[in-house]
Design an enzyme around this catalytic site. Structure first.
Site, PDB file in Angstrom:
ATOM      1  N   ASP A 125       0.932  -1.121   0.001  1.00  0.00           N
ATOM      2  CA  ASP A 125       0.039   0.127   0.086  1.00  0.00           C
ATOM      3  C   ASP A 125       1.081   1.268   0.127  1.00  0.00           C
ATOM      4  O   ASP A 125       1.920   1.442   0.611  1.00  0.00           O
ATOM      5  CB  ASP A 125      -0.896  -0.017   1.220  1.00  0.00           C
ATOM      6  CG  ASP A 125      -2.168   0.898   1.185  1.00  0.00           C
ATOM      7  OD1 ASP A 125      -3.117   0.381   0.907  1.00  0.00           O
ATOM      8  OD2 ASP A 125      -1.814   2.303   1.186  1.00  0.00           O
ATOM      9  N   ILE A 126       0.395   2.388  -0.807  1.00  0.00           N
ATOM     10  CA  ILE A 126       1.309   3.421  -1.058  1.00  0.00           C
ATOM     11  C   ILE A 126       1.239   4.253   0.241  1.00  0.00           C
ATOM     12  O   ILE A 126       2.159   5.150   0.415  1.00  0.00           O
ATOM     13  CB  ILE A 126       0.869   4.126  -2.260  1.00  0.00           C
ATOM     14  CG1 ILE A 126       2.233   5.101  -2.902  1.00  0.00           C
ATOM     15  CG2 ILE A 126      -0.313   4.805  -2.271  1.00  0.00           C
ATOM     16  CD1 ILE A 126       1.983   5.422  -4.420  1.00  0.00           C
ATOM     17  N   ASN A 149     -13.006  -3.559   2.310  1.00  0.00           N
ATOM     18  CA  ASN A 149     -14.175  -2.477   2.190  1.00  0.00           C
ATOM     19  C   ASN A 149     -15.166  -2.524   1.035  1.00  0.00           C
ATOM     20  O   ASN A 149     -14.419  -2.879  -0.111  1.00  0.00           O
ATOM     21  CB  ASN A 149     -13.540  -1.149   2.512  1.00  0.00           C
ATOM     22  CG  ASN A 149     -12.596  -1.004   3.561  1.00  0.00           C
ATOM     23  OD1 ASN A 149     -13.004  -1.561   4.744  1.00  0.00           O
ATOM     24  ND2 ASN A 149     -11.499  -0.107   3.480  1.00  0.00           N
ATOM     25  N   HIS A 209     -15.864   2.828   3.660  1.00  0.00           N
ATOM     26  CA  HIS A 209     -14.594   3.279   3.636  1.00  0.00           C
ATOM     27  C   HIS A 209     -14.124   2.939   2.352  1.00  0.00           C
ATOM     28  O   HIS A 209     -12.627   2.749   2.424  1.00  0.00           O
ATOM     29  CB  HIS A 209     -13.735   3.062   4.940  1.00  0.00           C
ATOM     30  CG  HIS A 209     -12.652   4.068   5.165  1.00  0.00           C
ATOM     31  ND1 HIS A 209     -11.602   4.020   4.500  1.00  0.00           N
ATOM     32  CD2 HIS A 209     -12.558   5.056   5.993  1.00  0.00           C
ATOM     33  CE1 HIS A 209     -10.649   4.923   4.864  1.00  0.00           C
ATOM     34  NE2 HIS A 209     -11.417   5.753   6.018  1.00  0.00           N
ATOM     35  N   GLN A 210     -14.664   2.506   1.322  1.00  0.00           N
ATOM     36  CA  GLN A 210     -13.760   1.981   0.096  1.00  0.00           C
ATOM     37  C   GLN A 210     -13.759   3.083  -0.592  1.00  0.00           C
ATOM     38  O   GLN A 210     -14.568   3.987  -1.086  1.00  0.00           O
ATOM     39  CB  GLN A 210     -14.761   1.008  -0.800  1.00  0.00           C
ATOM     40  CG  GLN A 210     -14.040   0.241  -2.069  1.00  0.00           C
ATOM     41  CD  GLN A 210     -14.877  -0.690  -2.857  1.00  0.00           C
ATOM     42  OE1 GLN A 210     -16.075  -0.719  -2.661  1.00  0.00           O
ATOM     43  NE2 GLN A 210     -14.271  -1.276  -3.466  1.00  0.00           N
ATOM     44  N   HIS A 236     -10.165  -5.313  -3.199  1.00  0.00           N
ATOM     45  CA  HIS A 236      -8.709  -5.554  -2.509  1.00  0.00           C
ATOM     46  C   HIS A 236      -8.682  -5.738  -1.116  1.00  0.00           C
ATOM     47  O   HIS A 236      -9.682  -5.350  -0.350  1.00  0.00           O
ATOM     48  CB  HIS A 236      -7.847  -4.184  -2.479  1.00  0.00           C
ATOM     49  CG  HIS A 236      -8.630  -2.794  -2.366  1.00  0.00           C
ATOM     50  ND1 HIS A 236      -9.483  -2.417  -2.933  1.00  0.00           N
ATOM     51  CD2 HIS A 236      -8.232  -2.225  -1.162  1.00  0.00           C
ATOM     52  CE1 HIS A 236     -10.053  -1.053  -2.382  1.00  0.00           C
ATOM     53  NE2 HIS A 236      -9.184  -1.253  -1.250  1.00  0.00           N
ATOM     54  N   PHE A 237      -8.070  -6.794  -0.677  1.00  0.00           N
ATOM     55  CA  PHE A 237      -7.709  -7.119   0.615  1.00  0.00           C
ATOM     56  C   PHE A 237      -6.809  -6.509   1.312  1.00  0.00           C
ATOM     57  O   PHE A 237      -5.606  -6.695   0.597  1.00  0.00           O
ATOM     58  CB  PHE A 237      -7.983  -8.665   0.653  1.00  0.00           C
ATOM     59  CG  PHE A 237      -9.099  -9.240   0.549  1.00  0.00           C
ATOM     60  CD1 PHE A 237      -9.605  -9.436  -0.797  1.00  0.00           C
ATOM     61  CD2 PHE A 237      -9.831  -9.915   1.531  1.00  0.00           C
ATOM     62  CE1 PHE A 237     -10.872 -10.160  -1.021  1.00  0.00           C
ATOM     63  CE2 PHE A 237     -11.051 -11.000   1.324  1.00  0.00           C
ATOM     64  CZ  PHE A 237     -11.335 -10.777  -0.052  1.00  0.00           C
ATOM     65  N   HIS A 238      -7.015  -5.885   2.582  1.00  0.00           N
ATOM     66  CA  HIS A 238      -5.879  -5.052   3.077  1.00  0.00           C
ATOM     67  C   HIS A 238      -5.129  -6.231   3.984  1.00  0.00           C
ATOM     68  O   HIS A 238      -6.046  -7.086   4.885  1.00  0.00           O
ATOM     69  CB  HIS A 238      -6.300  -4.056   3.925  1.00  0.00           C
ATOM     70  CG  HIS A 238      -6.688  -2.916   3.132  1.00  0.00           C
ATOM     71  ND1 HIS A 238      -6.032  -1.538   2.888  1.00  0.00           N
ATOM     72  CD2 HIS A 238      -8.122  -2.667   2.765  1.00  0.00           C
ATOM     73  CE1 HIS A 238      -6.828  -0.903   2.244  1.00  0.00           C
ATOM     74  NE2 HIS A 238      -8.043  -1.510   2.110  1.00  0.00           N
TER      75      HIS A 238
HETATM   76  P1  5GP Z   1      -9.885   1.535   0.356  1.00  0.00           P
HETATM   77  O1  5GP Z   1     -10.242   2.720   1.424  1.00  0.00           O
HETATM   78  O2  5GP Z   1     -10.609   1.580  -0.752  1.00  0.00           O
HETATM   79  O3  5GP Z   1     -10.009   0.281   0.977  1.00  0.00           O
HETATM   80  O4  5GP Z   1      -8.229   1.357   0.161  1.00  0.00           O
HETATM   81  C1  5GP Z   1      -7.682   1.946  -0.858  1.00  0.00           C
HETATM   82  C2  5GP Z   1      -6.043   1.897  -0.532  1.00  0.00           C
HETATM   83  O5  5GP Z   1      -5.351   1.753  -1.841  1.00  0.00           O
HETATM   84  C3  5GP Z   1      -5.499   2.834   0.362  1.00  0.00           C
HETATM   85  O6  5GP Z   1      -4.898   2.225   1.685  1.00  0.00           O
HETATM   86  C4  5GP Z   1      -4.513   3.596  -0.458  1.00  0.00           C
HETATM   87  O7  5GP Z   1      -3.627   3.955   0.152  1.00  0.00           O
HETATM   88  C5  5GP Z   1      -4.106   2.654  -1.532  1.00  0.00           C
HETATM   89  N1  5GP Z   1      -3.831   3.029  -2.707  1.00  0.00           N
HETATM   90  C6  5GP Z   1      -4.363   4.122  -3.376  1.00  0.00           C
HETATM   91  N2  5GP Z   1      -3.752   4.439  -4.649  1.00  0.00           N
HETATM   92  C7  5GP Z   1      -2.839   3.474  -4.702  1.00  0.00           C
HETATM   93  C8  5GP Z   1      -1.823   3.486  -5.724  1.00  0.00           C
HETATM   94  O8  5GP Z   1      -1.604   4.080  -6.607  1.00  0.00           O
HETATM   95  N3  5GP Z   1      -0.887   2.476  -5.261  1.00  0.00           N
HETATM   96  C9  5GP Z   1      -0.550   1.788  -4.163  1.00  0.00           C
HETATM   97  N4  5GP Z   1       0.459   0.880  -4.016  1.00  0.00           N
HETATM   98  N5  5GP Z   1      -1.769   1.936  -3.107  1.00  0.00           N
HETATM   99  C10 5GP Z   1      -2.880   2.792  -3.451  1.00  0.00           C
END
Ligand code: 5GP
Ligand code: ZN
Length: 136
Positions: free
Chosen positions: A33-34, A85, A91-92, A98-100
């Protein structure tokens, strides 16, 4: 432009946007994650584009948790959360499933969770159980 063409995670899967790749197979892709909540925060995605869990074929979903497990083990984290999410309210932010995998090294880093538990209501649970089972 189609949703897929605009999707940032589809671009990462294709290699059009760089990522710190951790794993790749025919159906799955994983990367760091970035904007990590903690050191080792990683994302595991199906290559199949779909915004919510219910949009993803079972064969792709079945391969995701073993990859989450592999990354959790490699991270060395003793405590960690696995999170997925669905929808803005939940919070998506990126509309590609995607799975964190989020290490929880201490109280402040990693995932913070609100857990607004409500009192047990057996009658309500009984009715709800019947409603959901009837639709499965
Ligand atoms: P969500 O809130 O949708 O569950 O999480 C999205 C996740 O994607 C966030 O933790 C965010 O930091 C990550 N993310 C968003 N854009 C990028 C990207 O361009 N590269 C990477 N590696 N992670 C990303
Ligand atoms: Zn996508």
């Amino acid at each position: 432009m189609s949703k897929m063409a605009a999707c940032i995670f589809c671009k990462i899967v294709k290699g059009d946007i760089p990522s710190f790749k951790l794993f790749e197979s025919e159906r799955i892709f994983a990367f760091l994650d970035i904007q990590p909540l903690s050191k080792g925060h990683a994302l595991v995605v199906p290559k199949h584009h779909g915004s919510k869990l219910t949009d993803i074929p079972d064969d792709a979903l079945a391969e995701i948790l073993p990859v989450v497990k592999k990354i959790a083990a490699a991270s060395g984290a003793e405590n960690y959360n696995v999170l997925q999410n669905n929808g803005r309210l939940a919070h998506q932010e990126v509309d590609h499933v995607h799975f964190h995998m989020i290490p929880k090294p201490n109280e402040t880093e990693g995932l913070g969770i609100g857990w607004p538990a409500t009192p047990t209501d057996m009658e309500a649970l009984k009715k709800l159980h019947a409603d959901i089972k009837a639709k499965m």
